[in-house]
Structure formats: C-alpha cells, structure tokens
Design a protein around this motif. Structure first.
Motif, short mmCIF file in Angstrom:
data_model
loop_
_atom_site.label_atom_id
_atom_site.label_comp_id
_atom_site.label_asym_id
_atom_site.label_seq_id
_atom_site.Cartn_x
_atom_site.Cartn_y
_atom_site.Cartn_z
N LEU A 107 4.25 13.27 3.34
CA LEU A 107 3.07 12.42 3.50
C LEU A 107 2.87 11.99 4.95
O LEU A 107 1.76 11.63 5.35
CB LEU A 107 3.20 11.16 2.62
N SER B 51 2.38 6.40 -11.18
CA SER B 51 1.28 5.46 -10.92
C SER B 51 0.56 5.04 -12.19
O SER B 51 -0.08 4.00 -12.23
CB SER B 51 0.27 6.10 -9.95
N GLY C 174 0.81 -1.21 0.00
CA GLY C 174 0.00 0.00 0.00
C GLY C 174 0.84 1.26 0.00
O GLY C 174 0.56 2.22 -0.75
N THR C 175 1.89 1.27 0.82
CA THR C 175 2.76 2.45 0.89
C THR C 175 3.50 2.67 -0.43
O THR C 175 3.62 3.80 -0.90
CB THR C 175 3.78 2.28 2.03
N GLY D 217 2.39 6.85 -6.84
CA GLY D 217 1.46 7.88 -7.27
C GLY D 217 2.00 9.28 -7.03
O GLY D 217 1.90 10.16 -7.89
N GLU D 218 2.60 9.50 -5.86
CA GLU D 218 3.17 10.81 -5.55
C GLU D 218 4.33 11.16 -6.45
O GLU D 218 4.58 12.33 -6.75
CB GLU D 218 3.62 10.84 -4.08
N ALA E 2 8.35 8.94 2.29
CA ALA E 2 7.07 9.54 2.68
C ALA E 2 7.28 10.80 3.50
O ALA E 2 6.57 11.80 3.33
CB ALA E 2 6.25 8.52 3.47
N SER F 253 2.57 1.72 -3.42
CA SER F 253 1.60 2.20 -4.42
C SER F 253 1.33 3.68 -4.24
O SER F 253 1.27 4.44 -5.22
CB SER F 253 0.30 1.40 -4.28
N GLU F 254 1.20 4.13 -2.99
CA GLU F 254 0.97 5.54 -2.71
C GLU F 254 2.17 6.39 -3.14
O GLU F 254 2.01 7.46 -3.75
CB GLU F 254 0.71 5.74 -1.22
#
Length: 229
Positions: free
Chosen positions: A227, A190, A178-179, A185-186, A222, A181-182
C-alpha cells in the motif's frame, strides 16, 4: 497543548456569552463556533462580562468537519447513550486521556441547546464524554456544562510539555484510525462491523507509547501489503 471549545449551532447568544465567561474563568481562551453567528450578538457580549475577547477571537466554521480538520483529538459531549458507541468517558477520564498523549490541538465539542449533537456529528469525533449527573432533569444549560468541563480540564494548563520526540505525526489519532480502517479492508475484515467499531473506539484511548507502536505496525503492514513505498 491548545484546547478548543467547539459550539455547534448554538441558538442563544446568552448561552454563548456564558460559555465564553466560563472558558476564560478556567484559564482557556479558544472558542470555535459552527453554523451560527450567536457569538456576534450584543446579548452574548453582555453575558460574557469580562470575557468579550474570547467572543471577539472566536473562529467561525460552516461545518463541524471543517472546525475539526486541524485538531489531533476531538471529544464529543452528550447527555445520553447513542447506538453503537460503548465508551462514555467522564470529564476526569477525558483529562487523563489528553494528559497521556502528545497532542498540540484538542477540541471538546458541544451540541446545540435543544438537540445536542447528531449521530453524524458524533462520528466526526474520536471520544465521547458525558457528565454523570445525579438526576437527568433538569439538565444543565450550555454555559454550565462548559464550566464543568473547563474546571475539570484546567489542570492540563499546568502539565509539563511532553518531549517533542514522543510525537509521531500531526493528528496522529486520526491518521491511525484511517490507516487501521484501510488495513482492515485490505485484510478482508472490513465487513465485520463489530470489529471495525471496536478498533475505531479504542484507538483514541491508547496511551502515547501504544499509539507510537501501532503507528510503526501499521506502516510495516501497509508496506508488506504494497500500500506504501
């Protein structure tokens, strides 16, 4: 490490009973049933023959997502290749993957007798496994498939516990997916579907040391991207 055998929509009580018998024979005791009450039927108890306690203690869930919500690593089983998925591990390779990680709960997921797991259900799992059969037909029934996996994975019951400080967090593989993937995107990548799928497919295959390193890297990235605090 606790290994759960997850049966999705089993239709025949006899197959669930055979699965319970196979699970107990190989030293395991945890079964989860998704969208079915087949394990409660009298026929399941007859076939279980000495493994009725596995049926009695089986946990029921309405969805596969709910059944996997608390596990650290979920492994789907399939009889054929599906779409984008490129990595199909044998039961022996699955055993190596589990042994190389610090995990508390692992689930191995089996689909219904007629159609197996859907692509959506495969998406809830981290790794995909298959049985390399000599011939594709006649195929194995549910009880036979579970027996083979249980036999191959049974050496894990004798494996020494990994040191507690090797673990980073509960459900580490899923958190990292999950991290990552996030973060992709940032970073503006993505939309690169091939890269995204490559990362999601390979994270579950990392050994524990690399998982720990990736965890630290993701935390640092992050933080730098603002984030997390």
């Amino acid at each position: 490490m606790k290994l759960y055998f997850v049966l999705v929509s089993p239709a025949r009580p006899e197959n669930v009973g055979a699965a319970a018998r196979a699970i107990k024979t190989m030293g395991f005791d945890a079964m989860r049933i998704v969208a079915s009450q087949a394990h409660e039927a009298e026929q399941a108890s007859w076939v279980a023959h000495g493994a009725q306690e596995v049926l009695a203690s089986a946990e029921s869930f309405d969805t596969l997502e709910a059944a996997l919500s608390d596990v650290d690593l979920a492994i789907a089983t399939t009889a054929r290749q599906r779409g984008r998925y490129q990595h199909y591990l044998t039961p022996a390779q699955i055993r190596e993957q589990i042994a190389a990680k610090k995990l508390e709960k692992v689930a191995i997921v089996f689909g219904c007798e007629e159609s197996g797991l859907s692509n959506e259900q495969l998406g809830h799992c981290d790794l995909i496994s298959y049985l390399p059969l000599r011939v594709s037909y006649p195929s194995l029934n549910l009880g036979q498939a579970i027996m083979l996996y249980a036999w191959e994975l049974s050496p894990l019951l004798d494996a020494p516990e990994a040191p507690a400080d090797e673990a980073v967090s509960e459900a580490q593989v899923r958190v990292l997916k999950g991290t990552t993937s996030e973060l992709l995107g940032e970073l503006g990548v993505s939309q690169d579907e091939k890269l995204h799928h490559w990362a999601m497919d390979r994270i579950p295959m990392l050994p524990q040391r690399d998982l720990n390193m990736l965890h630290l890297l993701c935390k640092d990235l992050a933080r730098r991207l603002g984030l997390k605090d």
